[in-house]
Motif scaffolding. Structure first.
Motif, short mmCIF file in Angstrom:
data_model
loop_
_atom_site.label_atom_id
_atom_site.label_comp_id
_atom_site.label_asym_id
_atom_site.label_seq_id
_atom_site.Cartn_x
_atom_site.Cartn_y
_atom_site.Cartn_z
N LEU A 191 -3.02 3.12 8.15
CA LEU A 191 -1.88 3.99 8.45
C LEU A 191 -1.16 3.54 9.72
O LEU A 191 0.07 3.63 9.81
CB LEU A 191 -2.36 5.43 8.60
CG LEU A 191 -2.55 6.22 7.30
CD1 LEU A 191 -3.29 7.52 7.56
CD2 LEU A 191 -1.21 6.48 6.61
N MET A 203 2.34 4.78 1.26
CA MET A 203 2.29 5.63 0.06
C MET A 203 2.62 4.82 -1.20
O MET A 203 2.00 5.03 -2.26
CB MET A 203 3.27 6.80 0.21
CG MET A 203 2.91 7.77 1.33
SD MET A 203 1.24 8.43 1.18
CE MET A 203 1.36 9.27 -0.41
N LEU A 243 4.70 4.85 6.87
CA LEU A 243 4.16 5.78 5.87
C LEU A 243 4.73 5.54 4.46
O LEU A 243 3.97 5.56 3.49
CB LEU A 243 4.40 7.22 6.31
CG LEU A 243 3.76 8.30 5.43
CD1 LEU A 243 2.26 8.10 5.36
CD2 LEU A 243 4.10 9.69 5.96
#
Length: 245
Positions: A48, A57, A53
């Motif tokens: 992360l 994802m 982000l």
């Protein structure tokens, strides 16, 4: 379903657990929550930090490609491009407008629109190449999420081993607690190396294989549209595109 991926995952687990059983060890020794938290949660945190982000994802969503990759559209695309070439040869490039609303793929729509607007082969190639490169770059950035996990997991395994050994050193006066610390130390290393080489890196490579195929499908469309722009015979276009198969 990609049976090869499923069989590979089952064999990986069976190899580790089977080897442990053959050595006379208890399989339950691998169930160490502390080692799991250090390696898995630590790897998640590192990945992360490594990626934005949205990229993270997207990489997570791509994981399903390891077991259920998108179906190949190469043959269907070749038939579609050949149909476009017949239409353009018989009725001119403007006749391709009817196909704009028949495709949902923005890349194909862009190519068709450029062809309808009279772009020559060189301009068509330049524009579509930029889109292909951009598509491949974005897809590979997401695939690198799993490559990063494969790089961090062994290091977190070593960190877990060090923490376990520290726990051992703190309890040298209490032999009853030494076993737990040693178990966490070695199991954390197994988690890190095992997940990296049997799960994370194989998933990354399977995703990259699928990305390469999806890029090739866009190259089929690009090559076909350039052939149409150059006025090539549909049979020549079809023969050239079948080389991608």
């Amino acid at each position: 379903m990609d049976r090869g991926s499923l069989i590979g995952l089952v064999l990986a687990v069976a190899a580790i657990l089977g080897g442990q059983a053959m050595e006379g060890g208890q399989i339950g020794l691998f169930l160490q929550p502390a080692a799991f938290v250090i390696v898995v949660i630590g790897t998640l945190a590192a990945v992360l930090l490594h990626h934005p982000l949205p990229v993270f994802m997207k990489g997570v969503r791509m994981a399903k490609w390891a077991f259920r990759p998108p179906g190949s559209e190469a043959e269907a695309l070749i038939r579609r491009v050949v149909q476009w070439s017949h239409t353009a040869r018989q009725d001119g490039a403007l006749a391709l407008e009817k196909y704009l609303n028949m495709t949902r793929d923005p890349f194909q729509k862009t190519g068709l629109q450029l062809l309808i607007d009279g772009a020559d082969a060189a301009k068509l190639r330049d524009t579509l190449d930029v889109q292909i490169v951009g598509f491949e770059t974005a897809e590979r950035q997401a695939a690198r999420v799993w490559e990063a996990a494969g790089g961090y997991a062994p290091t977190l395994g070593i960190l877990g081993a060090v923490i376990g050994l520290i726990h051992v050193m703190e309890n040298l006066s209490d032999p009853g607690k030494l076993g737990t610390g040693i178990a966490v130390a070695f199991v954390a290393t197994i988690y890190g190396v095992g997940l990296a080489n049997l799960v994370f890196l194989p998933i990354a490579n399977k995703i990259k294989f699928t990305i390469a195929r999806r890029v090739a499908e866009r190259e089929i469309v690009c090559d076909g549209l350039i052939g149409i722009a150059q006025g090539d015979n549909p049979r020549i276009i079809e023969a050239r595109l079948k080389g991608y198969l």
